[in-house]
Motif scaffolding. Sequence first.
Motif, short mmCIF file in Angstrom:
data_model
loop_
_atom_site.label_atom_id
_atom_site.label_comp_id
_atom_site.label_asym_id
_atom_site.label_seq_id
_atom_site.Cartn_x
_atom_site.Cartn_y
_atom_site.Cartn_z
N ALA A 33 0.83 -1.22 0.00
CA ALA A 33 0.00 0.00 0.00
C ALA A 33 0.86 1.26 0.00
O ALA A 33 0.60 2.21 -0.76
N VAL A 34 1.87 1.28 0.85
CA VAL A 34 2.75 2.45 0.93
C VAL A 34 3.51 2.65 -0.38
O VAL A 34 3.67 3.78 -0.86
N ALA A 35 3.94 1.56 -0.99
CA ALA A 35 4.65 1.65 -2.27
C ALA A 35 3.76 2.22 -3.37
O ALA A 35 4.25 2.84 -4.33
N LYS A 36 2.44 2.04 -3.21
CA LYS A 36 1.50 2.58 -4.20
C LYS A 36 1.03 3.99 -3.84
O LYS A 36 0.14 4.53 -4.50
N GLY A 37 1.59 4.56 -2.78
CA GLY A 37 1.29 5.93 -2.44
C GLY A 37 0.19 6.12 -1.42
O GLY A 37 -0.24 7.26 -1.16
N HIS A 38 -0.30 5.04 -0.81
CA HIS A 38 -1.35 5.14 0.20
C HIS A 38 -0.74 5.38 1.58
O HIS A 38 0.44 5.11 1.81
N GLU A 39 -1.58 5.84 2.50
CA GLU A 39 -1.13 6.15 3.86
C GLU A 39 -1.81 5.22 4.86
O GLU A 39 -3.02 5.05 4.82
N ILE A 40 -1.04 4.61 5.74
CA ILE A 40 -1.60 3.78 6.80
C ILE A 40 -1.82 4.67 8.02
O ILE A 40 -0.86 5.16 8.63
N VAL A 41 -3.09 4.89 8.39
CA VAL A 41 -3.39 5.81 9.49
C VAL A 41 -3.71 5.08 10.79
O VAL A 41 -3.80 5.71 11.85
N LEU A 42 -3.88 3.75 10.72
CA LEU A 42 -4.18 2.98 11.93
C LEU A 42 -3.69 1.56 11.74
O LEU A 42 -3.94 0.94 10.70
N LYS A 43 -2.97 1.05 12.74
CA LYS A 43 -2.51 -0.34 12.74
C LYS A 43 -2.94 -0.98 14.05
O LYS A 43 -2.50 -0.53 15.12
N ILE A 44 -3.79 -2.00 13.96
CA ILE A 44 -4.27 -2.68 15.16
C ILE A 44 -3.64 -4.07 15.24
O ILE A 44 -3.78 -4.88 14.33
N SER A 45 -2.95 -4.31 16.33
CA SER A 45 -2.39 -5.63 16.61
C SER A 45 -2.81 -6.04 18.01
O SER A 45 -3.53 -5.30 18.71
N ILE A 46 -2.35 -7.19 18.44
CA ILE A 46 -2.69 -7.67 19.78
C ILE A 46 -2.10 -6.76 20.86
O ILE A 46 -2.53 -6.77 22.01
N ASP A 47 -1.13 -5.91 20.49
CA ASP A 47 -0.46 -5.05 21.46
C ASP A 47 -1.17 -3.73 21.69
O ASP A 47 -0.82 -3.00 22.63
N ASN A 48 -2.14 -3.38 20.84
CA ASN A 48 -2.83 -2.09 21.03
C ASN A 48 -4.33 -2.21 20.75
O ASN A 48 -4.92 -1.36 20.07
N LEU A 49 -4.95 -3.25 21.27
CA LEU A 49 -6.37 -3.47 21.03
C LEU A 49 -7.24 -2.31 21.53
O LEU A 49 -8.34 -2.09 21.00
N GLU A 50 -6.74 -1.56 22.49
CA GLU A 50 -7.50 -0.42 23.01
C GLU A 50 -7.68 0.67 21.94
O GLU A 50 -8.59 1.51 22.06
N ASP A 51 -6.87 0.65 20.90
CA ASP A 51 -6.99 1.64 19.83
C ASP A 51 -8.00 1.25 18.76
O ASP A 51 -8.27 2.01 17.83
N ASN A 52 -8.56 0.04 18.89
CA ASN A 52 -9.51 -0.46 17.89
C ASN A 52 -10.90 0.09 18.20
O ASN A 52 -11.79 -0.61 18.67
#
Length: 238
Positions: free
Chosen positions: A19-38
């Motif tokens: 996605a980044v290589a195609k020029g898109h921006e990742i504004v949120l990444k949810i993993s098991i380490d930050n479930l409170e951000d989901n």
Amino acid sequence: MKIALIGYGKMGQAIEKIAVAKGHEIVLKISIDNLEDNTIENIQQADVAIEFTGPESAYDNVVRCIEAGVPLVCGSTGWLNKYDEVTALVKEKNGTLLYASNFSIGVNIFFELNRKLAELMAPHADYDVSMVEIHHTQKLDAPSGTAITLAEQVMEKITRKQSWVNDTTGNPAELSILSERIDPAPGTHKIKYSSSIDDIEIIHTAHNRTGFASGAVLAAEYIAGRKGIFSMKEVLGL
């Protein structure tokens, strides 16, 4: 395009790279380490969400994205017993959902081959059909969502097969799917038609996750700004 990644394991990281290589921006990444951000509020920062998690969390993630009003690409399997409930919610909220058991361009072409082969084999009861799927040991669900899709396509055309079982079977009304978990296999699916005279077999083997990840980004680009329920058939024009 701003993308929320719900699930930031190996697949999420592969999606991010493409996605980044195609020029898109990742504004949120949810993993098991930050479930409170989901949260709905955080998801709403994105133009589209891509969800790759596990059977235990996928349904709640899908509903949250729909409630957030953010178009969703979902590749998680193991939750499809609630698919009708989800599609009803999408229609109620005038939302957007694209679910696929597999986003690989090659696999989606393979789906079309599988459907056509089953149609050709349907009149020939001397041939029995069976399936094998092979994945890495970290894959939790069995059979794979891709295998289930393939099995449903076969049963749609070969009506003497009334159900699938995740085992060998001596019941001619059951379609056998054998699941093997071997590292580092990213995914192999085999459909075999066997008779006393000969065998016919089609096989798809993934070499890495790139095909899945690039297909997921392609799907996200497709649904951005659209409303409704979609599949990879629309994305690829199949």
